[in-house]
Design a protein around this motif. Structure first.
Motif, PDB file in Angstrom:
ATOM      1  N   SER A 177      -2.957   5.735 -31.088  1.00  0.00           N
ATOM      2  CA  SER A 177      -3.241   5.466 -32.494  1.00  0.00           C
ATOM      3  C   SER A 177      -3.537   6.758 -33.230  1.00  0.00           C
ATOM      4  O   SER A 177      -4.258   7.623 -32.736  1.00  0.00           O
ATOM      5  CB  SER A 177      -4.453   4.529 -32.579  1.00  0.00           C
ATOM      6  OG  SER A 177      -4.845   4.314 -33.887  1.00  0.00           O
ATOM      7  N   ASP A 230      -7.141   0.971 -35.364  1.00  0.00           N
ATOM      8  CA  ASP A 230      -8.539   0.906 -35.795  1.00  0.00           C
ATOM      9  C   ASP A 230      -8.776  -0.338 -36.651  1.00  0.00           C
ATOM     10  O   ASP A 230      -9.804  -1.011 -36.523  1.00  0.00           O
ATOM     11  CB  ASP A 230      -8.907   2.164 -36.583  1.00  0.00           C
ATOM     12  CG  ASP A 230      -8.996   3.401 -35.703  1.00  0.00           C
ATOM     13  OD1 ASP A 230      -8.891   3.270 -34.466  1.00  0.00           O
ATOM     14  OD2 ASP A 230      -9.159   4.509 -36.252  1.00  0.00           O
ATOM     15  N   PHE A 231      -7.825  -0.628 -37.532  1.00  0.00           N
ATOM     16  CA  PHE A 231      -7.885  -1.835 -38.358  1.00  0.00           C
ATOM     17  C   PHE A 231      -8.039  -3.062 -37.462  1.00  0.00           C
ATOM     18  O   PHE A 231      -8.931  -3.904 -37.650  1.00  0.00           O
ATOM     19  CB  PHE A 231      -6.614  -1.923 -39.199  1.00  0.00           C
ATOM     20  CG  PHE A 231      -6.451  -3.164 -40.027  1.00  0.00           C
ATOM     21  CD1 PHE A 231      -6.751  -3.161 -41.373  1.00  0.00           C
ATOM     22  CD2 PHE A 231      -5.983  -4.341 -39.458  1.00  0.00           C
ATOM     23  CE1 PHE A 231      -6.592  -4.311 -42.149  1.00  0.00           C
ATOM     24  CE2 PHE A 231      -5.815  -5.493 -40.214  1.00  0.00           C
ATOM     25  CZ  PHE A 231      -6.119  -5.476 -41.554  1.00  0.00           C
ATOM     26  N   TRP A 289     -11.391   0.756 -45.689  1.00  0.00           N
ATOM     27  CA  TRP A 289     -10.043   1.318 -45.537  1.00  0.00           C
ATOM     28  C   TRP A 289      -9.915   1.965 -44.163  1.00  0.00           C
ATOM     29  O   TRP A 289     -10.820   2.670 -43.707  1.00  0.00           O
ATOM     30  CB  TRP A 289      -9.770   2.377 -46.609  1.00  0.00           C
ATOM     31  CG  TRP A 289      -9.698   1.819 -48.000  1.00  0.00           C
ATOM     32  CD1 TRP A 289      -9.688   0.508 -48.385  1.00  0.00           C
ATOM     33  CD2 TRP A 289      -9.620   2.578 -49.216  1.00  0.00           C
ATOM     34  NE1 TRP A 289      -9.606   0.403 -49.751  1.00  0.00           N
ATOM     35  CE2 TRP A 289      -9.552   1.660 -50.289  1.00  0.00           C
ATOM     36  CE3 TRP A 289      -9.580   3.944 -49.498  1.00  0.00           C
ATOM     37  CZ2 TRP A 289      -9.467   2.063 -51.617  1.00  0.00           C
ATOM     38  CZ3 TRP A 289      -9.498   4.350 -50.816  1.00  0.00           C
ATOM     39  CH2 TRP A 289      -9.434   3.416 -51.873  1.00  0.00           C
ATOM     40  N   PHE A 290      -8.758   1.735 -43.546  1.00  0.00           N
ATOM     41  CA  PHE A 290      -8.460   2.302 -42.236  1.00  0.00           C
ATOM     42  C   PHE A 290      -7.227   3.189 -42.344  1.00  0.00           C
ATOM     43  O   PHE A 290      -6.311   2.895 -43.109  1.00  0.00           O
ATOM     44  CB  PHE A 290      -8.208   1.192 -41.213  1.00  0.00           C
ATOM     45  CG  PHE A 290      -9.403   0.304 -40.973  1.00  0.00           C
ATOM     46  CD1 PHE A 290     -10.296   0.597 -39.956  1.00  0.00           C
ATOM     47  CD2 PHE A 290      -9.640  -0.805 -41.768  1.00  0.00           C
ATOM     48  CE1 PHE A 290     -11.405  -0.210 -39.733  1.00  0.00           C
ATOM     49  CE2 PHE A 290     -10.752  -1.618 -41.559  1.00  0.00           C
ATOM     50  CZ  PHE A 290     -11.636  -1.322 -40.535  1.00  0.00           C
ATOM     51  N   ARG A 344      -8.256  -2.916 -45.293  1.00  0.00           N
ATOM     52  CA  ARG A 344      -6.946  -2.461 -45.757  1.00  0.00           C
ATOM     53  C   ARG A 344      -6.552  -1.187 -45.027  1.00  0.00           C
ATOM     54  O   ARG A 344      -7.390  -0.317 -44.810  1.00  0.00           O
ATOM     55  CB  ARG A 344      -6.975  -2.188 -47.268  1.00  0.00           C
ATOM     56  CG  ARG A 344      -5.665  -1.648 -47.823  1.00  0.00           C
ATOM     57  CD  ARG A 344      -5.716  -1.423 -49.316  1.00  0.00           C
ATOM     58  NE  ARG A 344      -4.409  -0.972 -49.806  1.00  0.00           N
ATOM     59  CZ  ARG A 344      -4.142  -0.700 -51.084  1.00  0.00           C
ATOM     60  NH1 ARG A 344      -5.084  -0.860 -52.007  1.00  0.00           N
ATOM     61  NH2 ARG A 344      -2.934  -0.302 -51.457  1.00  0.00           N
ATOM     62  N   GLN A 345      -5.291  -1.095 -44.641  1.00  0.00           N
ATOM     63  CA  GLN A 345      -4.788   0.129 -44.045  1.00  0.00           C
ATOM     64  C   GLN A 345      -4.131   0.984 -45.112  1.00  0.00           C
ATOM     65  O   GLN A 345      -3.346   0.489 -45.923  1.00  0.00           O
ATOM     66  CB  GLN A 345      -3.768  -0.186 -42.948  1.00  0.00           C
ATOM     67  CG  GLN A 345      -3.264   1.062 -42.226  1.00  0.00           C
ATOM     68  CD  GLN A 345      -2.243   0.735 -41.148  1.00  0.00           C
ATOM     69  OE1 GLN A 345      -2.154  -0.401 -40.687  1.00  0.00           O
ATOM     70  NE2 GLN A 345      -1.475   1.744 -40.749  1.00  0.00           N
ATOM     71  N   GLU A 381       2.184   6.800 -35.023  1.00  0.00           N
ATOM     72  CA  GLU A 381       2.753   6.393 -36.296  1.00  0.00           C
ATOM     73  C   GLU A 381       3.568   7.516 -36.938  1.00  0.00           C
ATOM     74  O   GLU A 381       4.454   7.260 -37.753  1.00  0.00           O
ATOM     75  CB  GLU A 381       1.642   5.966 -37.267  1.00  0.00           C
ATOM     76  CG  GLU A 381       0.841   4.750 -36.831  1.00  0.00           C
ATOM     77  CD  GLU A 381      -0.359   5.109 -35.968  1.00  0.00           C
ATOM     78  OE1 GLU A 381      -1.233   4.247 -35.793  1.00  0.00           O
ATOM     79  OE2 GLU A 381      -0.415   6.249 -35.451  1.00  0.00           O
ATOM     80  N   ASN A 435      -5.258   3.869 -39.676  1.00  0.00           N
ATOM     81  CA  ASN A 435      -4.201   3.428 -38.758  1.00  0.00           C
ATOM     82  C   ASN A 435      -4.414   1.971 -38.381  1.00  0.00           C
ATOM     83  O   ASN A 435      -5.510   1.419 -38.534  1.00  0.00           O
ATOM     84  CB  ASN A 435      -4.120   4.325 -37.518  1.00  0.00           C
ATOM     85  CG  ASN A 435      -5.355   4.213 -36.636  1.00  0.00           C
ATOM     86  OD1 ASN A 435      -5.638   3.173 -36.064  1.00  0.00           O
ATOM     87  ND2 ASN A 435      -6.097   5.314 -36.523  1.00  0.00           N
ATOM     88  N   HIS A 436      -3.345   1.358 -37.864  1.00  0.00           N
ATOM     89  CA  HIS A 436      -3.366  -0.076 -37.575  1.00  0.00           C
ATOM     90  C   HIS A 436      -4.284  -0.418 -36.409  1.00  0.00           C
ATOM     91  O   HIS A 436      -4.939  -1.466 -36.413  1.00  0.00           O
ATOM     92  CB  HIS A 436      -1.954  -0.580 -37.274  1.00  0.00           C
ATOM     93  CG  HIS A 436      -1.914  -2.031 -36.906  1.00  0.00           C
ATOM     94  ND1 HIS A 436      -2.098  -3.037 -37.846  1.00  0.00           N
ATOM     95  CD2 HIS A 436      -1.753  -2.661 -35.708  1.00  0.00           C
ATOM     96  CE1 HIS A 436      -2.033  -4.215 -37.243  1.00  0.00           C
ATOM     97  NE2 HIS A 436      -1.824  -4.011 -35.954  1.00  0.00           N
TER      98      HIS A 436
END
Length: 387
Positions: free
Chosen positions: A305, A152-153, A146-147, A168-169, A309, A149-150
């Motif tokens: 990042s 890092d994803f 799991w992340f 998954r974010q 957001e 933020n986008h």
């Protein structure tokens, strides 16, 4: 059906600071919850959450030492051999690497939560290379990753540090917008002055942009001498970019900032300020900004990042360029040029955003969905064995 769940972090403090509501929800659902973390001054309050605590002896947040890291892997292995949990959640790089490896040894499903890339990835070099290889090795054995933020994803997927199918974010750690971070719960006396108060909340690290905040404060005060700049957060933390006491004393002595110290309940201070500022270099998903927005305060944050957001530029705050004092000063001046009613409208917009997008209830539901999936897989396995 209830199961045994281990949660692993590099500090007891982080469980209290970021995951109190999640832990309580798991306990309330009837699961046996075991928290693994090194001891610190926040260990004792953890027991009040209803979870059992196992203190880690080998987890050091500093550097990469093969001998110490092997001892950490061995410690995780011994714990999992004795506890046999049904599922492990883990946070930050060393738990994500060595807890995952130990869990794999006993076929325990593990979910790695990438809370941010931190110092090792901001300052590129041999440490960054090693960190990438460790992540690549360990994360192939996770159930999910799991992340927060986008960016890092995308970073992990693009560099094949994790399989896209298991990534998954999620919307940060989740903010309790009603029972905790709710401006209606905090009463602040109106002193009637027209001063505008800026507030920096966070560990006193240069990577958090604290030096840029002070430099901007110095310039703003020359033009707007009645403006107030507060700093609240931990000093001398265990980090290579920590601000030292002597430097902080100099900032306070020349009248640039007021240092409020580290305060457990940040809500009264947030309520007393006019704008919260975080010119950070890198975040997973800034809890400080989420909490401040939930308290209906306008934000100034770096366009990076984990911050961008949370700020709709011009709607609930302003975004500045990273490590750019000129840009930060410009954002502060925009706040100063707003009327009190305009700042209040920005704050209301930010609170609506937190309630709609970053509520802890959304995050809790993701945890429970993952647990339900693990339970279903266990049941399917039992049925298969019987048949």
């Amino acid at each position: 059906m209830s199961i045994k769940i281990c949660l692993v972090s590099n500090t007891s403090w982080s469980f209290l600071r970021f995951r109190t509501d999640v832990i309580r929800s798991l306990v309330h659902a009837g699961h046996e919850v075991v928290l693994l973390a090194p001891p610190d001054e926040h260990t004792k309050p953890l027991a009040e959450l209803g979870a059992r605590i196992i203190l880690l002896k080998s987890l050091s947040r500093k550097g990469l030492n093969p001998i110490k890291d092997f001892m950490l892997y061995k410690e995780f292995s011994q714990i999992y051999a004795a506890e046999r949990p049904d599922l492990v959640f883990q946070y930050t790089i060393k738990p994500n690497v060595y807890s995952t490896m130990a869990a794999r040894r006993y076929r325990i499903p593990a979910i790695a939560v990438i809370t941010g890339l931190g110092y090792a990835f901001i300052n590129k070099g041999v440490v960054t290379f090693i960190a990438k290889q460790l992540y690549r090795l360990a994360l192939r054995h996770t159930k999910w990753v799991w992340f927060l933020n986008h960016d890092d994803f995308h970073f992990f997927v693009a560099r094949k540090l994790v399989d896209r199918a298991k990534a998954r974010q999620i919307p940060g750690e989740g903010i309790n917008c009603f029972d905790t971070f709710n401006p209606e719960l905090i009463t602040v006396a109106d002193d009637g002055d027209a001063m505008v108060r800026f507030l920096f909340i966070g560990r006193l690290l240069y990577d958090k942009g604290v030096a840029e905040y002070v430099a901007a404060a110095r310039r703003i005060r020359k033009k707007y001498p009645d403006t107030v700049f507060w700093i609240m957060g931990y000093l001398n933390v265990d980090n290579p970019t920590a601000v030292q006491q002597a430097q902080l004393d100099d900032w306070v002595a020349d009248g640039t900032i007021t240092y409020l110290g580290a305060i457990d309940d940040v809500r009264p201070v947030i309520s007393s300020c006019d704008c919260v500022v975080l010119p950070s270099y890198r975040e997973g998903m800034s809890t400080t900004l989420q909490e401040s927005a939930a308290m209906a305060k306008p934000l100034i944050a770096s366009d990076i990042s984990g911050c961008k957001e949370l700020v709709d530029d011009g709607v609930n705050g302003f975004l500045c360029r990273v490590a750019d004092v000129d840009s930060l000063v410009a954002c502060m001046e925009r706040i100063l040029e707003l009327t009190p009613m305009e700042r209040q409208t920005m704050g209301v917009n930010g609170r609506k955003k937190m309630v709609n997008e970053y509520s802890v209830d959304r995050v809790i539901s993701i945890y429970h969905e993952a647990i339900a999936d693990i339970i279903q897989q266990q049941n399917d396995k039992k049925i298969k064995q019987i048949s």
